[in-house]
Design a protein around this motif. Structure first.
Motif, PDB file in Angstrom:
ATOM      1  N   UNK A   8       0.817  -1.217   0.000  1.00 35.16           N
ATOM      2  CA  UNK A   8       0.000   0.000   0.000  1.00 35.16           C
ATOM      3  C   UNK A   8       0.849   1.265   0.000  1.00 35.16           C
ATOM      4  N   UNK A   9       0.319   2.278  -0.657  1.00 38.64           N
ATOM      5  CA  UNK A   9       0.908   3.612  -0.693  1.00 38.64           C
ATOM      6  C   UNK A   9      -0.140   4.586  -0.163  1.00 38.64           C
ATOM      7  N   UNK A  10       0.300   5.548   0.622  1.00 43.21           N
ATOM      8  CA  UNK A  10      -0.618   6.476   1.275  1.00 43.21           C
ATOM      9  C   UNK A  10      -0.304   7.909   0.884  1.00 43.21           C
ATOM     10  N   UNK A  11      -1.323   8.740   0.907  1.00 40.44           N
ATOM     11  CA  UNK A  11      -1.136  10.168   0.670  1.00 40.44           C
ATOM     12  C   UNK A  11      -0.453  10.766   1.900  1.00 40.44           C
ATOM     13  N   UNK A  12       0.625  11.488   1.683  1.00 34.45           N
ATOM     14  CA  UNK A  12       1.340  12.116   2.791  1.00 34.45           C
ATOM     15  C   UNK A  12       0.543  13.262   3.403  1.00 34.45           C
ATOM     16  N   UNK A  13      -0.409  13.806   2.664  1.00 36.32           N
ATOM     17  CA  UNK A  13      -1.192  14.939   3.179  1.00 36.32           C
ATOM     18  C   UNK A  13      -2.381  14.497   4.013  1.00 36.32           C
ATOM     19  N   UNK A  14      -3.147  13.529   3.533  1.00 31.98           N
ATOM     20  CA  UNK A  14      -4.380  13.161   4.240  1.00 31.98           C
ATOM     21  C   UNK A  14      -4.383  11.737   4.790  1.00 31.98           C
ATOM     22  N   UNK A  42       7.739  19.572   0.799  1.00 27.23           N
ATOM     23  CA  UNK A  42       8.571  20.707   1.190  1.00 27.23           C
ATOM     24  C   UNK A  42       9.410  20.374   2.409  1.00 27.23           C
ATOM     25  N   UNK A  43       9.624  21.362   3.259  1.00 25.61           N
ATOM     26  CA  UNK A  43      10.451  21.155   4.445  1.00 25.61           C
ATOM     27  C   UNK A  43       9.694  20.336   5.479  1.00 25.61           C
ATOM     28  N   UNK A  44      10.441  19.813   6.431  1.00 26.46           N
ATOM     29  CA  UNK A  44       9.805  19.056   7.520  1.00 26.46           C
ATOM     30  C   UNK A  44       8.807  19.945   8.263  1.00 26.46           C
ATOM     31  N   UNK A  45       9.169  21.192   8.493  1.00 21.68           N
ATOM     32  CA  UNK A  45       8.291  22.123   9.204  1.00 21.68           C
ATOM     33  C   UNK A  45       6.984  22.347   8.429  1.00 21.68           C
ATOM     34  N   UNK A  46       7.079  22.539   7.111  1.00 22.25           N
ATOM     35  CA  UNK A  46       5.873  22.737   6.298  1.00 22.25           C
ATOM     36  C   UNK A  46       4.970  21.500   6.344  1.00 22.25           C
ATOM     37  N   UNK A  47       5.596  20.337   6.261  1.00 22.92           N
ATOM     38  CA  UNK A  47       4.828  19.096   6.316  1.00 22.92           C
ATOM     39  C   UNK A  47       4.161  18.930   7.679  1.00 22.92           C
ATOM     40  N   UNK A  48       4.906  19.192   8.755  1.00 20.96           N
ATOM     41  CA  UNK A  48       4.352  19.051  10.111  1.00 20.96           C
ATOM     42  C   UNK A  48       3.192  20.013  10.328  1.00 20.96           C
ATOM     43  N   UNK A  49       3.309  21.230   9.843  1.00 17.81           N
ATOM     44  CA  UNK A  49       2.215  22.201   9.986  1.00 17.81           C
ATOM     45  C   UNK A  49       0.970  21.756   9.203  1.00 17.81           C
ATOM     46  N   UNK A  50       1.185  21.232   8.010  1.00 12.76           N
ATOM     47  CA  UNK A  50       0.058  20.750   7.208  1.00 12.76           C
ATOM     48  C   UNK A  50      -0.618  19.565   7.891  1.00 12.76           C
ATOM     49  N   UNK A  51       0.165  18.671   8.468  1.00 18.10           N
ATOM     50  CA  UNK A  51      -0.400  17.525   9.176  1.00 18.10           C
ATOM     51  C   UNK A  51      -1.216  17.993  10.383  1.00 18.10           C
ATOM     52  N   UNK A  52      -0.700  18.966  11.105  1.00 20.46           N
ATOM     53  CA  UNK A  52      -1.419  19.487  12.267  1.00 20.46           C
ATOM     54  C   UNK A  52      -2.748  20.108  11.846  1.00 20.46           C
TER      55      UNK A  52
END
Length: 97
Positions: A8-14, A42-52
């Protein structure tokens, strides 16, 4: 994102399971922030903020569903530093922590 145990592959955003190939979904995912690269977060920070931003409503529902105000307050006190590191600042503000 690819599972190490299955194909399986998952969307990193949702987080949705996209089967064998997530690229088509990731390119148009509604949880992807405006201006984000088509495939890379993008950056780890951008990804973490989007996940939050994506997960905060789920966390808030869970916290509001707790039976005891004192349990909720103790849990938020215990997790405060971690929630701040993971950019769940809106959740902390919502519960006046």
């Amino acid at each position: 994102l690819k599972c190490a145990r299955c194909p399986c592959n998952f969307c990193a955003w949702c987080g949705v399971d996209c089967g064998a190939d997530a690229h088509r979904h990731v390119a148009t995912c509604a949880a992807k922030p405006a201006g984000a690269d088509v495939y890379y977060p993008g950056t780890h920070q951008e990804f973490a903020r989007a996940q939050a931003r994506h997960r905060a409503p789920q966390l808030e529902r869970y916290l509001r569903g707790l039976d005891s105000e004192s349990t909720r307050a103790a849990l938020l006190r215990e997790l405060q530093a971690t929630l701040q590191e993971l950019y769940y600042l809106d959740v902390l503000r919502a519960f006046a922590v």
